[in-house]
Design an enzyme around this catalytic site. Structure first.
Site, short mmCIF file in Angstrom:
data_model
loop_
_atom_site.label_atom_id
_atom_site.label_comp_id
_atom_site.label_asym_id
_atom_site.label_seq_id
_atom_site.Cartn_x
_atom_site.Cartn_y
_atom_site.Cartn_z
N SER A 1 -0.94 2.78 -8.62
CA SER A 1 -2.22 2.21 -8.58
C SER A 1 -2.82 2.50 -9.80
O SER A 1 -2.64 3.61 -10.49
CB SER A 1 -3.12 2.91 -7.42
OG SER A 1 -4.26 2.75 -7.81
N HIS B 1 6.87 -4.75 20.59
CA HIS B 1 5.10 -4.92 20.50
C HIS B 1 4.60 -4.01 19.51
O HIS B 1 3.56 -3.55 19.52
CB HIS B 1 4.59 -4.64 21.82
CG HIS B 1 5.31 -5.69 22.84
ND1 HIS B 1 4.80 -6.71 23.37
CD2 HIS B 1 6.50 -5.32 23.72
CE1 HIS B 1 5.57 -7.35 24.10
NE2 HIS B 1 6.52 -6.47 24.52
N GLU C 1 6.35 -6.10 -0.88
CA GLU C 1 5.47 -7.33 -0.61
C GLU C 1 5.52 -8.56 -1.15
O GLU C 1 5.32 -9.48 -0.43
CB GLU C 1 3.87 -6.54 -0.83
CG GLU C 1 3.63 -5.25 -0.21
CD GLU C 1 2.41 -4.30 -0.63
OE1 GLU C 1 1.36 -4.53 -0.46
OE2 GLU C 1 2.89 -3.81 -1.62
N LYS D 1 -0.90 7.05 -5.46
CA LYS D 1 -0.23 6.01 -4.71
C LYS D 1 1.16 5.63 -5.16
O LYS D 1 1.75 6.00 -6.18
CB LYS D 1 -1.04 4.70 -5.02
CG LYS D 1 -2.17 4.80 -4.13
CD LYS D 1 -2.07 4.95 -2.64
CE LYS D 1 -1.58 3.76 -1.81
NZ LYS D 1 -2.23 2.66 -1.90
#
Ligand code: ARG
Length: 480
Positions: free
Chosen positions: A277, A156, A290, A283
């Site tokens: 970024s 969970h 992804e 970043k």
């Protein structure tokens, strides 16, 4: 663009409307099946010659023509045909003249395209299976190296029980090993020669399908032509196998993405696989993972396209089946690019051992071990579970992680706690305590790693047993 047209087709029409040709052509897509189409024609020619349906001189000319085309670019074919089959025939007519008209004897584009797609799927499955075998092996090797790296598992998405990173890696290895079995299944489904059933009902000519089968390296021939020309089951098995492989890659990526956040902090990405970024100078983004997750969308979409293409179709060949081309042709490169990226990037993801330790030392993930230690003393599990629950509440109220609870404190909560039971307070020894099969315990993980090695070996051997297009050509090139 006149080959597949007769007086009956064209009577009074003045020819196929150019817009209809543009709408209906599959040439721009199935030009990717050029080599497959040539191999099919070489094997068919070999058979026609053997059974006496092709005069020797014509056979020689056609063989030369087809072999010559193999090393040429598909752009040399006429570009205004309905599909790759017609384009090859039209080009042969230009190169060798009259004999080209004999090559389509006892053959239809319906069984021809079925063959091309079979050959494509077989080659792709073998290539993917081979890459998958290497990846499974690499996961096993990495798992071996990470047997002593411990961090919390999650159910969970809440901290659960300590596990080793080896166990986490082996879990993904198991998924990919099952995918290898799925590709092996797809390879078995595709391992039958469709050519020779003609348009739907076979031929009255004395063709020899077994000869073609052997030359193209299939282990059996299809049994029913009506089924054969409308069958894309093997292609759906393939797109399903790829979809599942991509979903597994996607889940692995989702873990990596989370674990590499400051919130988890378990993983660090090497600069060579992290993206920046354009605005935020600090970043370090996991774009590769992804995209591994994102690209599974396309695989799933392609699989659904295949299923819906067939849904509602009656038996036999229908032009709808041409819509298999775009999803099918995208599938192989997609799977191979994702596998290549997984193999490249995973070694560049490292565990932050200190952060992983901290996560265990500052939490309550060893609670189940404590309950099981009480069970070993003879307590009913439910009683033990309640006792540990009370201890966790006590520790939380004191602002203490479970590992810092003392014997005195524990005994105040419940007299059943003793020094032996409290050995389990150390979360860093939790993994070593697991003894059941399939667990995160060291012995169980060793068994898992061995199983992954075996799965990789089997997958690699299966891939190697598949006849490849280039090898088939070498043999077909020699003998007409
Ligand atoms: N271009 C067609 C396809 O890809 C080839 C088979 C066409 N057959 C036909 N009877 N029009 O499916």
């Amino acid at each position: 663009m006149t080959i597949a047209r007769t007086a009956a087709t064209a009577a009074g029409s003045g020819g196929l409307h150019p817009d209809v040709l543009a709408f209906s052509t599959s040439f721009h897509l199935d030009r990717a099946l050029f080599k497959e189409d040539l191999l099919g024609s070489l094997a068919h020619l070999s058979m026609l010659t053997k059974v006496g349906l092709m005069p020797a001189a014509d056979a020689k000319a056609l063989h030369q023509g087809l072999v010559g085309l193999w090393s040429e670019d598909v752009d040399t074919l006429p570009q205004d045909e309905e599909d790759i089959h017609m384009a090859v025939e039209a080009e042969l007519a230009k190169r060798v003249g009259e004999p080209a008209g004999r090559l389509h004897t006892a053959r239809s584009r319906n069984d021809q395209v079925a063959l091309d797609v079979h050959l494509h799927v077989r080659e792709q499955c073998a290539n993917i299976l081979d890459a998958l075998a290497s990846f499974i092996d690499e996961l096993a090797t990495r798992a071996e190296a990470e047997r002593e790296t411990f961090f919390p598992s999650y159910t969970h998405r809440q901290r659960a029980i300590p596990i080793s990173a080896a166990y986490w890696l082996a879990a993904y290895g198991m998924m990919f090993a099952r995918d290898a079995e799925l590709f092996t299944f797809a390879l078995n489904q595709v391992d039958q020669l469709p050519l020779g059933v003609g348009a739907i009902a076979g031929s009255s000519l004395p063709i020899d399908r077994e000869h073609v089968r052997a030359r193209l390296g299939f282990s059996r021939i299809t049994q029913n032509g009506l089924d054969t020309v409308g069958n894309r089951d093997f292609a759906m098995d393939y797109t399903y196998a790829v979809t599942r492989l991509m979903l597994h890659g996607s889940r692995l990526a989702a873990d990596v993405i989370d674990f590499a956040t400051a919130e988890f902090g378990f993983l660090t990405l090497d600069g060579s696989i992290a993206c920046g970024s354009s605005m935020m100078p600090q970043k370090k983004n996991p774009d590769v993972f992804e995209l591994i997750r994102g690209k599974s969308t396309r695989a799933l979409g392609n699989h659904v396209s295949m299923l819906t293409m067939v849904k509602g179709l009656p038996g036999g060949y229908l032009r709808d089946l041409q819509e298999d081309r775009a999803p099918l042709l995208e599938t192989g490169p997609l799977a191979r690019s994702v596998l290549a990226m997984l193999r490249l990037s995973l070694p560049k993801v490292t565990f932050d051992v200190e952060a992983c330790r901290e996560a265990l030392l500052g939490d309550y993930t060893q609670a189940t071990d404590l309950a099981e230690a009480l069970v070993k003393k003879g307590l009913a599990f439910r009683k033990a579970y309640q006792a540990v629950g009370a201890l966790v509440t006590f520790a939380k109220n004191q602002g203490l992680p479970l590992a810092q609870v003392t014997l005195e404190q524990a005994q105040q909560v419940n007299a059943a706690f003793d020094a032996k039971v409290l050995e389990c307070l150390d979360p860093l020894t939790s993994v070593a305590r697991k003894v059941s099969a399939g667990s995160t315990g060291p012995q169980a993980v060793a068994v898992q790693i061995a199983a992954l090695r075996e799965a990789a070996r089997t997958a690699r051997a299966t891939a190697a047993s598949v006849p490849r297009l280039a090898t088939l050509f070498q043999a077909l090139k020699e003998t007409p």
